[in-house]
Design a protein around this motif. Structure first.
Motif, mmCIF file in Angstrom:
data_model
loop_
_atom_site.group_PDB
_atom_site.id
_atom_site.type_symbol
_atom_site.label_atom_id
_atom_site.label_comp_id
_atom_site.label_asym_id
_atom_site.label_seq_id
_atom_site.Cartn_x
_atom_site.Cartn_y
_atom_site.Cartn_z
ATOM 1 N N GLY A 21 35.698 56.937 43.483
ATOM 2 C CA GLY A 21 36.334 55.847 44.208
ATOM 3 C C GLY A 21 36.970 56.278 45.514
ATOM 4 N N TYR A 22 37.330 57.553 45.625
ATOM 5 C CA TYR A 22 37.941 58.031 46.853
ATOM 6 C C TYR A 22 36.942 58.145 47.999
ATOM 7 C CZ TYR A 22 42.434 58.936 44.664
ATOM 8 O OH TYR A 22 43.644 58.774 44.037
ATOM 9 N N ALA A 23 35.658 58.105 47.695
ATOM 10 C CA ALA A 23 34.640 58.130 48.749
ATOM 11 C C ALA A 23 34.305 56.735 49.253
ATOM 12 C CB ALA A 23 33.376 58.811 48.228
ATOM 13 N N GLN A 24 34.905 55.729 48.671
ATOM 14 C CA GLN A 24 34.589 54.349 49.018
ATOM 15 C C GLN A 24 35.347 53.925 50.275
ATOM 16 O OE1 GLN A 24 35.558 51.634 45.887
ATOM 17 N NE2 GLN A 24 34.832 49.822 46.973
ATOM 18 N N ALA A 25 34.635 53.334 51.225
ATOM 19 C CA ALA A 25 35.243 52.700 52.408
ATOM 20 C C ALA A 25 36.260 53.593 53.108
ATOM 21 C CB ALA A 25 35.892 51.372 51.999
ATOM 22 N N VAL A 26 35.920 54.845 53.325
ATOM 23 C CA VAL A 26 36.855 55.792 53.938
ATOM 24 C C VAL A 26 37.347 55.339 55.318
ATOM 25 C CG1 VAL A 26 37.090 58.153 54.827
ATOM 26 C CG2 VAL A 26 36.037 57.746 52.588
ATOM 27 N N ALA B 142 49.942 47.605 46.465
ATOM 28 C CA ALA B 142 50.235 48.261 45.188
ATOM 29 C C ALA B 142 49.558 49.627 45.226
ATOM 30 C CB ALA B 142 49.713 47.427 44.019
ATOM 31 N N VAL B 143 50.327 50.666 45.406
ATOM 32 C CA VAL B 143 49.771 51.967 45.756
ATOM 33 C C VAL B 143 48.822 52.509 44.700
ATOM 34 C CG1 VAL B 143 51.825 53.173 44.898
ATOM 35 C CG2 VAL B 143 50.315 54.321 46.502
ATOM 36 N N SER B 144 49.189 52.417 43.406
ATOM 37 C CA SER B 144 48.391 53.069 42.361
ATOM 38 C C SER B 144 48.298 52.175 41.135
ATOM 39 C CB SER B 144 49.001 54.431 42.019
ATOM 40 O OG SER B 144 48.108 55.201 41.231
ATOM 41 N N THR C 72 46.039 45.642 48.885
ATOM 42 C CA THR C 72 45.787 46.998 49.371
ATOM 43 C C THR C 72 46.292 48.023 48.366
ATOM 44 O OG1 THR C 72 47.878 47.117 50.614
ATOM 45 C CG2 THR C 72 45.929 46.291 51.786
ATOM 46 N N HIS C 73 45.688 49.217 48.444
ATOM 47 C CA HIS C 73 46.028 50.324 47.545
ATOM 48 C C HIS C 73 45.914 51.635 48.303
ATOM 49 C CE1 HIS C 73 45.188 47.371 44.317
ATOM 50 N NE2 HIS C 73 44.104 47.092 45.021
ATOM 51 N N SER C 74 46.335 52.709 47.627
ATOM 52 C CA SER C 74 46.144 54.054 48.174
ATOM 53 C C SER C 74 45.405 54.980 47.221
ATOM 54 C CB SER C 74 47.501 54.675 48.540
ATOM 55 O OG SER C 74 48.154 53.914 49.528
ATOM 56 N N THR C 75 45.265 54.613 45.941
ATOM 57 C CA THR C 75 44.572 55.463 44.973
ATOM 58 C C THR C 75 43.360 54.742 44.391
ATOM 59 O OG1 THR C 75 45.747 54.741 42.972
ATOM 60 C CG2 THR C 75 46.811 56.439 44.331
ATOM 61 N N ALA C 76 42.417 55.556 43.910
ATOM 62 C CA ALA C 76 41.189 54.987 43.345
ATOM 63 C C ALA C 76 41.465 54.199 42.076
ATOM 64 C CB ALA C 76 40.178 56.097 43.079
ATOM 65 N N THR C 77 42.379 54.680 41.236
ATOM 66 C CA THR C 77 42.686 53.948 40.004
ATOM 67 C C THR C 77 43.352 52.615 40.318
ATOM 68 O OG1 THR C 77 44.741 55.235 39.811
ATOM 69 C CG2 THR C 77 42.839 55.994 38.543
ATOM 70 N N GLY C 78 44.211 52.596 41.347
ATOM 71 C CA GLY C 78 44.828 51.330 41.738
ATOM 72 C C GLY C 78 43.807 50.342 42.243
ATOM 73 N N ARG C 79 42.872 50.817 43.056
ATOM 74 C CA ARG C 79 41.846 49.921 43.604
ATOM 75 C C ARG C 79 40.937 49.385 42.496
ATOM 76 N NH1 ARG C 79 39.232 50.113 49.463
ATOM 77 N NH2 ARG C 79 37.426 48.765 49.185
ATOM 78 N N ALA C 80 40.568 50.238 41.551
ATOM 79 C CA ALA C 80 39.715 49.781 40.460
ATOM 80 C C ALA C 80 40.426 48.724 39.615
ATOM 81 C CB ALA C 80 39.298 50.967 39.591
ATOM 82 N N GLU C 81 41.692 48.944 39.341
ATOM 83 C CA GLU C 81 42.457 47.966 38.573
ATOM 84 C C GLU C 81 42.636 46.673 39.366
ATOM 85 O OE1 GLU C 81 44.677 46.718 35.123
ATOM 86 O OE2 GLU C 81 43.322 48.411 35.493
ATOM 87 N N GLY C 82 42.841 46.793 40.670
ATOM 88 C CA GLY C 82 43.057 45.615 41.501
ATOM 89 C C GLY C 82 41.864 44.692 41.581
ATOM 90 N N GLN C 83 40.667 45.222 41.402
ATOM 91 C CA GLN C 83 39.470 44.380 41.447
ATOM 92 C C GLN C 83 39.517 43.278 40.401
ATOM 93 O OE1 GLN C 83 36.176 47.101 41.096
ATOM 94 N NE2 GLN C 83 36.354 47.824 43.206
ATOM 95 N N LYS C 84 40.224 43.530 39.305
ATOM 96 C CA LYS C 84 40.327 42.531 38.231
ATOM 97 C C LYS C 84 41.176 41.327 38.646
ATOM 98 C CE LYS C 84 40.401 46.356 34.875
ATOM 99 N NZ LYS C 84 41.214 47.007 33.823
ATOM 100 N N LEU C 85 41.961 41.478 39.708
ATOM 101 C CA LEU C 85 42.915 40.443 40.102
ATOM 102 C C LEU C 85 42.383 39.517 41.180
ATOM 103 C CD1 LEU C 85 46.078 42.751 40.375
ATOM 104 C CD2 LEU C 85 45.173 41.589 38.354
ATOM 105 N N LEU C 86 41.179 39.784 41.682
ATOM 106 C CA LEU C 86 40.674 39.063 42.845
ATOM 107 C C LEU C 86 39.964 37.774 42.462
ATOM 108 C CD1 LEU C 86 39.159 42.111 44.782
ATOM 109 C CD2 LEU C 86 41.446 41.115 45.035
ATOM 110 N N LEU C 87 40.191 36.742 43.260
ATOM 111 C CA LEU C 87 39.427 35.505 43.196
ATOM 112 C C LEU C 87 38.416 35.511 44.349
ATOM 113 C CD1 LEU C 87 42.192 32.890 42.302
ATOM 114 C CD2 LEU C 87 40.642 34.136 40.771
#
Length: 432
Positions: A32-37, A62-64, A90-105
């Motif tokens: 996930g850290y290689a995504q959208a650098v 939400a950073v992480s 927005t996030h700063s860590t890969a785990t935060g971004r992966a978890e955040g995807q569940k919250l999107l409409l």
């Protein structure tokens, strides 16, 4: 720009090659850290604006992982208060971004928060032009705050916390920290101690509205599955929850020197997924029989092993529900402790190590309520957990106290959402 922030900006600009190298290294273990650098440096695709373009966003950072899970409660409540909400997450860590995807409409957008250089922050704000910014817990960055102030984007620091160690560091760098905290539109603190520290750093009239993590409702399906694991186990189950580097070795020493601990079914869940393999190897090298959660799938966990290794994400309620009691990770090393509230919400009593400065007031309250006990070190922690197993009445009382403790402090999500809406209304009526 002050001299302090000018020097800080030069350092963050000069550190960009180091950040790129760090991202490449992290991506080897976490892709996930290689995504959208490019987003890390404020370069966003035009199509990230979505259907209506810039200027529509309620931006939440939400950073992480932990902050994202807390943000989920706030986001759901904000959607109730603002039915037309467009979320920029927005996030700063890969785990935060992966978890955040569940919250999107469908009309929401998710990107990385840019590195804190003036240019990257400016590109981010010009692209999205958020109506309001909501920073979760601790994420106050000097250039980000200054950029939002220039762009007339009010910033709310919500679910805010500041432990004594971070407070001391912020005071040492007050030439940077004080202007940043003073420029916030609102500060919604978890505890009175947090509010007072933030006030001393210049935050404008912090409000104490509680901790969003108390509003977490564990997944009933995961709780039921965990209860079935515990019932099927031939031995009592003790959990080392969200362990950090070095704590598994401390636990191993305690396990070897405590014969009674070797009669227990242990469950160890490392905090970071990149450490799953290393922890499994550590335990195997010590001669322990290990079964990994990822290997048994939908079946009940095996009973002929020393350790179940929880090598999965998003299943902490399952792990807490399967245990009779838990030792809290990051509290047996000087790291401040992980989230003890999640354990309490799952009715799991907690043994705390000596280091809980990240949740100082919650730790004190949990101990006072009977939901937790304090241990001096890992050996003492293992013995305290075993003591609960020897006394069924005390263990039952601790289970009930944990659940009551979690339920008694709910309501922060609604209070914080309403405060954010008030900030948005103030901006609307001050800029007709």
């Amino acid at each position: 720009m002050s001299i302090a922030r000018t020097l800080y900006s030069l350092l963050t600009w000069a550190a960009q090659p180091l950040l790129k190298r760090k991202l490449r290294r992290r991506a080897q273990a976490e892709p996930g850290y290689a995504q959208a650098v490019p987003e890390r440096f404020g370069y966003y695709c035009p199509d990230t604006l979505g259907r209506d373009g810039a200027g529509q966003w309620v931006w939440i950072h939400a950073v992480s992982l932990g902050e994202t899970r807390a943000a989920a409660l706030l986001i759901n409540t904000l959607r109730t208060n603002l039915p037309q909400l467009r979320l920029l997450l927005t996030h700063s860590t890969a785990t935060g971004r992966a978890e955040g995807q569940k919250l999107l409409l469908p009309d929401d957008v998710q990107v990385w928060l840019p590195w804190d250089t003036p240019a990257a922050v400016q590109r981010f704000l010009q692209q999205f032009q958020p109506l309001v910014g909501v920073l979760m817990e601790t994420e106050v960055w000097p250039n980000l705050v200054a950029g939002c102030q220039r762009a007339d984007v009010p910033l709310v620091l919500t679910n805010a916390r500041l432990n004594a160690q971070s407070f001391a560091g912020a005071k040492r760098w007050s030439a940077l920290s004080r202007p940043a905290y003073a420029a916030l539109a609102a500060v919604l603190a978890q505890t009175t101690q947090d509010a007072e520290r933030l006030r001393q750093l210049g935050a404008p009239q912090p409000s104490v509205l509680g901790n969003l993590k108390f509003d977490v409702q564990p997944d009933p399906a995961l709780l039921a599955l965990g209860a079935s694991w515990r019932s099927a186990s031939r031995r009592p189950v003790l959990l080392l929850a969200s362990s950090r580097e070095g704590e598994e070795a401390l636990w191993l020493q305690a396990w070897r020197s405590t014969p009674a601990a070797q009669q227990v079914q242990w469950l160890i869940v490392p905090r970071h997924p990149q450490r799953f393999d290393a922890v499994a190897q550590l335990l195997a090298d010590a001669g322990l029989r290990v079964a990994r959660r990822s290997h048994w799938g939908e079946r009940l966990p095996p009973h002929n092993v020393d350790v179940w290794l929880g090598d999965s994400l998003g299943e902490m309620p399952l792990y807490y529900a399967s245990a009779h009691a838990a030792l809290l990770g990051a509290s047996f090393a000087p790291l401040g402790g992980q989230n003890l509230i999640e354990a309490a919400a799952c009715a799991c009593p907690i043994v705390l190590g000596p280091h809980t400065f990240n949740f100082a007031q919650a730790a004190e309250q949990a101990c006072a309520s009977g939901a937790a006990v304090r241990a001096s070190d890992m050996h003492d922690g293992v013995h305290q957990a075993l003591n609960w197993l020897y006394d069924s009445d005390a263990l039952d009382a601790a289970h009930q106290a944990a659940l009551a403790f979690a339920q008694a402090h709910r309501g922060a999500a609604q209070a914080q959402a309403q405060a954010i809406v008030r900030v948005m209304l103030q901006k609307k009526y001050s800029n007709p």
